[in-house]
Write a protein that holds these residues in place. Structure first.
Motif: not given
Ligand SMILES: C[S@@+](CC[C@H](N)C(=O)[O-])C[C@H]1O[C@@H](n2cnc3c(N)ncnc32)[C@H](O)[C@@H]1O
Length: 196
Positions: A26-30
């Protein structure tokens, strides 16, 4: 490519996904914005996490993985298209993408250096290139254990190299590494780069 691997992939990954991977993804793809290339999208596990992208072009060579990913496209907020091609030869023009996402995929790509060159070619200058990968550990015994296990691991896990040093390959490419976050004692890395 093994037929059974795509059918068990989500189930085998569930314990890791539930505990830690979901938050990391989530953190990366956001951070992926604008037009996004996702490399080796597998069963589409990252698709629900795209919040800031305008469009996602995903590539995935395994038709069985792609079939599963199509189900994950239902209800996503942004347009996603999956192309059944390999990262070493991308069917996109130079300077197309604002961001690139690659998760748990550089371990499997047969020619990772070629794939990195292709990513750089299709990315705009200063595009964000976001990786989440497992790597060879920089510890004598554990690294050697990964080396020993790799031939069998490759056979059972659809070509995955347990001992690939993806961070080093990235450093050798023309990408600029901005930030590296380590997980599980350094076996998993989240790597943020710029296409400079
Ligand atoms: C371990 S799975 C990871 C899937 C997904 N990215 C994830 O995070 O769960 C590795 C994926 O890489 C894909 N792959 C293998 N060779 C590839 C290549 N040459 N180019 C792009 N993807 C490839 C496989 O088909 C598989 O879907």
């Amino acid at each position: 490519m093994g037929k059974w691997f795509p059918s068990i992939y989500d189930m085998a990954m569930r314990p890791l996904e539930k505990t830690k991977f979901k938050k990391i993804r989530k953190t990366l793809v956001n951070q992926a914005t604008g037009r996004v290339l996702e490399v080796g999208s597998g069963t589409g596990v990252n698709f629900p996490h795209y919040q800031n992208a305008t469009q996602v072009d995903a590539i995935e060579p395994n038709p069985l993985m792609k079939e599963r990913a199509l189900k994950r496209m239902v209800g996503t907020r942004i347009p996603i298209q999956i192309y059944q091609v390999k990262a070493e030869k991308l069917p996109f023009a130079d300077n197309t993408f604002d961001s690139v996402v690659a998760t748990l995929v550089f371990c499997t790509i047969p020619e990772p250096t070629k794939a990195l060159q292709e990513i750089q070619r299709v990315s705009k200058p200063n595009a964000k290139i976001l990786f989440f990968e497992h790597v060879r550990l920089d510890q004598a015994i554990l690294g050697k254990t990964q080396d020993i296990l790799t031939p069998l691991w490759k056979k059972t896990c659809d070509g995955c190299h347990l001992n690939r040093d993806t961070l080093e390959l990235i450093k050798q490419s023309n990408l600029s590494v901005l930030k590296v976050d380590t997980y599980f004692n350094g076996i998993f890395l989240s790597i943020k780069c710029l296409n400079e």
